[in-house]
Scaffold this motif. Structure first.
Motif, PDB file in Angstrom:
ATOM      1  N   GLN A 117      -7.871  -3.087   4.898  1.00  0.00           N
ATOM      2  CA  GLN A 117      -7.720  -3.717   3.584  1.00  0.00           C
ATOM      3  C   GLN A 117      -6.479  -4.592   3.527  1.00  0.00           C
ATOM      4  O   GLN A 117      -6.489  -5.653   2.897  1.00  0.00           O
ATOM      5  CB  GLN A 117      -7.688  -2.643   2.506  1.00  0.00           C
ATOM      6  CG  GLN A 117      -9.055  -1.988   2.382  1.00  0.00           C
ATOM      7  CD  GLN A 117      -9.093  -0.865   1.407  1.00  0.00           C
ATOM      8  OE1 GLN A 117      -8.061  -0.319   1.036  1.00  0.00           O
ATOM      9  NE2 GLN A 117     -10.279  -0.493   0.980  1.00  0.00           N
ATOM     10  N   ALA A 118      -5.416  -4.150   4.207  1.00  0.00           N
ATOM     11  CA  ALA A 118      -4.213  -4.979   4.265  1.00  0.00           C
ATOM     12  C   ALA A 118      -4.550  -6.294   4.969  1.00  0.00           C
ATOM     13  O   ALA A 118      -4.138  -7.366   4.530  1.00  0.00           O
ATOM     14  CB  ALA A 118      -3.104  -4.244   5.003  1.00  0.00           C
ATOM     15  N   ALA A 119      -5.331  -6.187   6.044  1.00  0.00           N
ATOM     16  CA  ALA A 119      -5.719  -7.398   6.774  1.00  0.00           C
ATOM     17  C   ALA A 119      -6.611  -8.284   5.899  1.00  0.00           C
ATOM     18  O   ALA A 119      -6.507  -9.506   5.939  1.00  0.00           O
ATOM     19  CB  ALA A 119      -6.441  -7.018   8.063  1.00  0.00           C
ATOM     20  N   GLU A 120      -7.462  -7.637   5.103  1.00  0.00           N
ATOM     21  CA  GLU A 120      -8.324  -8.401   4.203  1.00  0.00           C
ATOM     22  C   GLU A 120      -7.462  -9.157   3.178  1.00  0.00           C
ATOM     23  O   GLU A 120      -7.701 -10.330   2.903  1.00  0.00           O
ATOM     24  CB  GLU A 120      -9.273  -7.429   3.492  1.00  0.00           C
ATOM     25  CG  GLU A 120     -10.506  -8.095   2.928  1.00  0.00           C
ATOM     26  CD  GLU A 120     -11.412  -7.094   2.229  1.00  0.00           C
ATOM     27  OE1 GLU A 120     -11.298  -5.885   2.511  1.00  0.00           O
ATOM     28  OE2 GLU A 120     -12.207  -7.533   1.375  1.00  0.00           O
ATOM     29  N   MET A 121      -6.458  -8.461   2.646  1.00  0.00           N
ATOM     30  CA  MET A 121      -5.548  -9.118   1.698  1.00  0.00           C
ATOM     31  C   MET A 121      -4.803 -10.269   2.392  1.00  0.00           C
ATOM     32  O   MET A 121      -4.460 -11.256   1.772  1.00  0.00           O
ATOM     33  CB  MET A 121      -4.502  -8.127   1.162  1.00  0.00           C
ATOM     34  CG  MET A 121      -5.018  -6.980   0.340  1.00  0.00           C
ATOM     35  SD  MET A 121      -5.617  -7.411  -1.282  1.00  0.00           S
ATOM     36  CE  MET A 121      -4.234  -8.108  -2.103  1.00  0.00           C
ATOM     37  N   ASP A 122      -4.538 -10.072   3.699  1.00  0.00           N
ATOM     38  CA  ASP A 122      -3.822 -11.106   4.453  1.00  0.00           C
ATOM     39  C   ASP A 122      -4.724 -12.276   4.828  1.00  0.00           C
ATOM     40  O   ASP A 122      -4.276 -13.210   5.490  1.00  0.00           O
ATOM     41  CB  ASP A 122      -3.206 -10.503   5.727  1.00  0.00           C
ATOM     42  CG  ASP A 122      -1.881  -9.801   5.435  1.00  0.00           C
ATOM     43  OD1 ASP A 122      -1.317 -10.063   4.368  1.00  0.00           O
ATOM     44  OD2 ASP A 122      -1.429  -9.009   6.273  1.00  0.00           O
TER      45      ASP A 122
ATOM     46  N   TYR B 265       0.734  -2.888  10.572  1.00  0.00           N
ATOM     47  CA  TYR B 265      -0.078  -2.940  11.786  1.00  0.00           C
ATOM     48  C   TYR B 265       0.723  -2.318  12.923  1.00  0.00           C
ATOM     49  O   TYR B 265       1.768  -2.840  13.315  1.00  0.00           O
ATOM     50  CB  TYR B 265      -0.449  -4.391  12.105  1.00  0.00           C
ATOM     51  CG  TYR B 265      -1.056  -5.114  10.919  1.00  0.00           C
ATOM     52  CD1 TYR B 265      -2.139  -4.561  10.233  1.00  0.00           C
ATOM     53  CD2 TYR B 265      -0.547  -6.313  10.456  1.00  0.00           C
ATOM     54  CE1 TYR B 265      -2.694  -5.189   9.135  1.00  0.00           C
ATOM     55  CE2 TYR B 265      -1.099  -6.959   9.356  1.00  0.00           C
ATOM     56  CZ  TYR B 265      -2.166  -6.386   8.698  1.00  0.00           C
ATOM     57  OH  TYR B 265      -2.704  -7.009   7.618  1.00  0.00           O
TER      58      TYR B 265
ATOM     59  N   PHE C 244       0.825  -1.204   0.000  1.00  0.00           N
ATOM     60  CA  PHE C 244       0.000   0.000   0.000  1.00  0.00           C
ATOM     61  C   PHE C 244       0.861   1.257   0.000  1.00  0.00           C
ATOM     62  O   PHE C 244       1.986   1.252   0.487  1.00  0.00           O
ATOM     63  CB  PHE C 244      -0.897   0.022   1.234  1.00  0.00           C
ATOM     64  CG  PHE C 244      -2.011  -0.987   1.189  1.00  0.00           C
ATOM     65  CD1 PHE C 244      -3.290  -0.625   0.804  1.00  0.00           C
ATOM     66  CD2 PHE C 244      -1.782  -2.306   1.539  1.00  0.00           C
ATOM     67  CE1 PHE C 244      -4.307  -1.552   0.753  1.00  0.00           C
ATOM     68  CE2 PHE C 244      -2.795  -3.251   1.499  1.00  0.00           C
ATOM     69  CZ  PHE C 244      -4.067  -2.860   1.107  1.00  0.00           C
TER      70      PHE C 244
ATOM     71  N   ASP D 293      -6.694   1.562   5.121  1.00  0.00           N
ATOM     72  CA  ASP D 293      -5.675   0.696   4.526  1.00  0.00           C
ATOM     73  C   ASP D 293      -5.368  -0.488   5.430  1.00  0.00           C
ATOM     74  O   ASP D 293      -5.069  -1.574   4.958  1.00  0.00           O
ATOM     75  CB  ASP D 293      -4.377   1.488   4.291  1.00  0.00           C
ATOM     76  CG  ASP D 293      -4.447   2.298   3.014  1.00  0.00           C
ATOM     77  OD1 ASP D 293      -5.497   2.241   2.341  1.00  0.00           O
ATOM     78  OD2 ASP D 293      -3.458   2.975   2.688  1.00  0.00           O
ATOM     79  N   LEU D 294      -5.428  -0.255   6.749  1.00  0.00           N
ATOM     80  CA  LEU D 294      -5.132  -1.346   7.688  1.00  0.00           C
ATOM     81  C   LEU D 294      -6.148  -2.472   7.523  1.00  0.00           C
ATOM     82  O   LEU D 294      -5.792  -3.639   7.493  1.00  0.00           O
ATOM     83  CB  LEU D 294      -5.160  -0.837   9.132  1.00  0.00           C
ATOM     84  CG  LEU D 294      -3.975  -0.015   9.615  1.00  0.00           C
ATOM     85  CD1 LEU D 294      -4.084   0.224  11.106  1.00  0.00           C
ATOM     86  CD2 LEU D 294      -2.680  -0.723   9.309  1.00  0.00           C
TER      87      LEU D 294
END
Lengths: 369, 286
Positions: free
Chosen positions: B178-183, A87, A81, B175-176
C-alpha cells in the motif's frame, strides 16, 4: 479554502456498515485528529481518504475534484503508516526517493528534496542505512520524510506513534507539532486512540464511534462542552464520572434530583420540555473537591488510592454500587475506607438526558441555593 | 548442555563409545560415495576385486581417458547441462514469483479454485504428463532441442515453488504494497520493486532447487534429447555403461560422475548459509 470535504460518505463490508454517513469539511492547513475506540472506523475513514479503501457511496472532494475514483498516488496525499512500511531492501535515501523515482522526477531534483527532508528530520547521518539498522524513532522519521519529499498537500498519519515507547512517543509528538509549524499550508489528518495526542496536536478533533461522528470541535471545546455521554466519557483522563439522576424539566429550566433529593445548586436548560425522566450527571475527576457533608454531591468510602506524585487519584465505591474517581493535585493522605464528601462547582457539571445528549447550560447555573 | 559435558568428562569411555558408534554409522552411510571416489582413482581391473584403497595403484588414467572417451570432451555435456539449468532457473524465478504474487496479492475471479488446482498438480506424477507433453513438442518439431526442458519453466509449472513463494509473500506486510501504491506504483511495479526483492531468501531457495533438480534430472532429458552433441552430463554418463556387451567402462564412469558432482558441491559450499536462511524464513523444514 476547503482542502478535503466528505459528503455523506459510507462504507460497508457486505451487510456490515463500518462507516455510516460521514459529513466533514477540512480546511487547508488544518490539523485534524480522528479519535475513537478500537473498531470505530477511524483508520478505515483515513484509508478511504487515502484511496486504499473503496467508498460505497457519497462524495470525497479533494480541492474541487471528486476523488472517489482517483488512484491513491494522484490524490496529492502522502501517508505515514502505523508500521512505517519502510521498504526493507532499500536504504534510507532510496526509501525517501522511491516515489519520486517512480514519478520520473530528475535526479538533481530528487537529491534536492531528499536532502531537504533529511535535514528537516535530522536523518542526514543515516541516509545509507537500511531500515533494520535504525531505531524505532529514526524509522518513524524516515516514514514522515517519505511524505515530505512528495510535497503532498495532505498528510495522513495512521497511529504513527503507537509502536514507540512512552518517552519516544512524547518526543516524536513534539516533532510532529514542530513539523506542522514548518509546513503551515499542509493539511494533516491524524488517527489515534490516544487522547493526549489528539488534545495536544489537533486544531480540531473528530470523535468517532461505531462508524459515526459523535462530535467535531476544538480540543478544549470537546473537553468543556461534550455533546453527549460518549464524548464526555471518551475525552479526559481519568474518564468523567457518571451518576444516574432524575431530570425534572420545567419548561425553561431542568432541575436534577438524585435518589429523590434535589441538587439545589444545579440548573440546566430544558429546551421547553416538561416532565421527568432518567438522566445522567457527569463530573470530571479533576473538578471535584472535598466539602462538608451538607454540601456534598457525592459521599462515599475510599476504595483505592493511587499516588502519582503530581496527582493523587482516589476511587470511591458509592453505596449504590457505582464507582467514582477523584483526582487531587499533589499528594494527599487518604486512607482506605475513609468517607469523603465531594462537591463541585456547578459550572463544571454536565447533564445528559435519557438519549445521552447533553443539556445546555447557558443561564442554567445559579450562584447559590 | 553443561550436564552433558559433565557426564562426558566423568565417563570418557561412554563418550568414546558414542563417538565411535556415530563415526561407524557415518562411514556406513557415506560408504557408497567413498567407494565411488576411491574407485575413480583405481585401475579398471581391480575396481571390483580390491575393496580397499591402495596408494600404490593410484592413477588418474580414468579421468584422462574418460574426459575424451565419448567422441567429444566431457566438458561439452557439462556445458549443455549448465545451459539448461541456467534457463530453468531464470524461467522458474521469473514465472513462479509472478504467479505466486498473483495468488498471494491479487483478487481475480476463481483465484481460490485456481490455487487449489495448482496445488493438485503437485500430486500429479510426471509420468502422466510426459506422454502428451512429448506428443505436443514433437508436433512442433521441438524434440531433440532444449525447448521441452526449459520452455515449461517460463510458464510456472513448478507448483512447489509457487506454493513456497505464495507462503513467503503472504508473510510480507501488506502495508508495503500500500505504501508503494501511495508512492505511485502499479501492480507490476509493486511486484518488481518491492515484492520480488523482498522475496530474496525464498528466491535463492527456488534457484538452488531448480539447479539441483535440473542438474540431477535424467529421465526427461533422456526422453527429449536424442543426438549426442545435445546430451547433458547425466546422459553422457549413461553412455559409459554398455548393457548389451557387458563391457562397461566403470572406472571412467566413476571418474566422470565425480566431476559431475563437483558443481553441486561447490554450489552447496557457496550457498550453504542462504540455503539455511531460505529454509528457515519460508517455514520449509528440510
Amino acid at each position: 479554502m476547503t482542502a478535503i470535504s466528505l459528503k455523506d460518505i459510507r462504507k460497508s463490508y457486505g451487510s456490515l456498515e463500518v462507516i455510516s454517513s460521514i459529513d466533514l469539511d477540512i480546511e487547508r492547513g488544518e490539523f485534524v485528529v480522528f479519535v475513537g475506540p478500537s473498531g470505530c472506523g477511524k483508520s478505515t475513514l483515513l484509508r478511504m481518504i487515502a484511496g486504499l479503501e473503496g467508498i460505497n457511496s457519497g462524495d470525497l472532494m479533494i480541492g474541487d475534484v471528486r476523488a472517489n475514483d482517483v488512484p491513491p498516488s494522484q490524490r496529492g496525499i502522502a501517508m505515514v503508516f502505523q508500521s512505517y512500511a519502510l521498504y526493507p531492501h532499500m536504504d534510507v535515501h532510496d526509501n525517501l526517493a522511491f516515489s519520486l523515482k517512480i514519478a520520473h522526477v530528475d535526479k538533481a531534483e530528487i537529491d534536492r528534496r531528499v536532502r531537504l527532508a533529511a535535514e528537516m528530520l535530522q536523518l542526514e547521518p543515516y541516509l545509507k542505512r537500511r531500515p533494520r539498522q535504525l531505531s524505532g524513532g529514526q524509522r518513524q522519521r524516515v516514514a514522515i520524510g517519505r511524505a515530505i519529499v512528495r510535497e503532498a498537500e495532505v498528510f495522513l498519519f495512521d497511529e504513527p506513534l503507537s509502536n514507540l515507547d512512552a518517552a519516544l512517543r512524547v518526543a516524536t509528538r513534539i516533532e510532529i507539532a514542530r513539523l506542522k509549524e514548518r509546513l503551515p499550508d499542509t493539511t494533516m489528518i491524524y488517527v489515534t486512540h490516544d487522547q493526549i495526542e489528539a488534545m495536544t496536536l489537533a486544531d480540531r478533533i473528530v470523535v468517532l464511534n461505531g462508524g459515526r461522528i459523535e462530535q467535531v470541535g476544538r480540543p478544549v471545546e470537546l473537553y468543556d462542552s461534550p455533546r453527549n455521554v460518549f464524548v464526555a466519557g471518551f475525552i479526559g483522563s481519568p474518564a468523567m464520572n457518571f451518576l444516574p439522576v432524575d431530570l425534572v424539566f420545567e419548561g425553561d429550566v431542568a432541575r436534577i434530583e438524585r435518589s429523590g433529593k434535589p441538587l439545589a445548586l444545579v440548573r440546566f436548560a430544558a429546551g421547553g420540555r416538561t416532565g421527568c425522566e432518567r438522566g445522567t450527571l457527569g463530573i470530571r475527576p479533576e473538578h471535584m473537591r472535598i466539602g462538608t457533608a451538607e454540601q456534598a454531591l457525592i459521599s462515599g468510602p475510599v476504595d483505592l488510592v493511587e499516588h502519582l506524585g503530581e496527582v493523587t487519584i482516589a476511587y470511591l465505591r458509592l453505596s449504590d454500587d457505582i464507582s467514582v474517581t477523584v483526582k487531587f493535585e499533589r499528594t494527599r493522605d487518604l486512607k482506605k475506607g475513609e468517607v469523603l464528601h465531594l462537591t463541585a462547582d456547578p459550572a463544571d457539571l454536565h447533564a445528559f438526558d435519557q438519549s445521552g445528549l447533553a443539556l445546555a447550560r447557558p443561564g442554567g447555573v445559579e450562584a447559590s441555593a | 548442555m553443561s550436564t552433558i559435558t559433565d557426564i562426558n568428562t566423568a565417563f570418557p569411555i561412554r563418550r568414546l563409545i558414542r563417538v565411535g558408534l556415530l563415526a561407524a554409522v557415518a562411514l556406513l552411510m557415506s560408504y557408497p560415495l567413498l567407494w565411488l571416489v576411491s574407485s575413480s582413482f583405481k585401475p579398471e581391473s581391480i575396481i571390483f576385486s580390491d575393496a580397499g584403497f591402495d596408494l600404490n595403484h593410484f592413477t588418474l588414467q580414468n579421468y584422462i581417458e574418460g574426459w575424451n572417451k565419448l567422441g567429444m570432451p566431457f566438458g561439452v555435456f557439462m556445458l549443455n547441462s549448465a545451459f539448461i539449468c541456467l534457463l530453468a532457473i531464470v524461467g522458474n524465478l521469473f514465472s513462479c514469483s509472478l504467479a505466486a504474487y498473483a495468488f498471494a496479492r491479487l483478487q481475480f475471479p476463481f483465484s481460490r479454485t485456481a490455487f487449489a488446482i495448482m496445488l493438485v498438480t503437485l500430486m500429479l506424477p510426471m509420468h502422466v504428463t510426459i506422454l502428451p507433453q512429448y506428443i505436443a513438442f514433437q508436433s512442433v518439431g521441438a524434440v531433440n532441442t532444449v525447448l521441452p526442458l526449459v520452455l515449461p519453466k517460463f510458464f510456472a509449472v513448478d507448483a512447489f515453488f509457487i506454493f513456497l513463494l505464495v507462503q513467503f509473500i503472504r508473510g510480507i506486510p501488506r502495508d508495503l504494497d500500500q505504501a508503494a501504491e501511495m508512492d505511485g506504483c502499479n501492480k507490476y511495479q509493486i511486484f518488481w520493486y518491492i515484492i520480488f526483492p523482498v522475496c530474496r531468501p525464498a528466491l535463492v531457495l527456488v534457484a538452488i532447487f531448480s539447479f539441483l533438480w535440473t542438474w540431477n534430472d535424467f529421465f526427461s532429458q533422456l526422453i527429449y534429447l536424442s543426438s549426442a552433441e545435445n546430451y547433458t552430463a547425466p546422459l553422457a554418463l549413461n553412455l559409459f555403461i554398455d548393457a548389451t556387451s557387458g563391457e562397461s567402462a566403470w572406472g571412467m564412469l566413476f571418474a566422470m560422475s565425480l566431476i559431475t558432482l563437483l558443481p553441486l558441491f561447490v554450489l552447496f559450499m557457496l550457498f550453504q548459509r542462504q540455503l539455511a536462511e531460505g529454509i528457515a524464513t519460508t517455514g520449509l523444514k528440510g
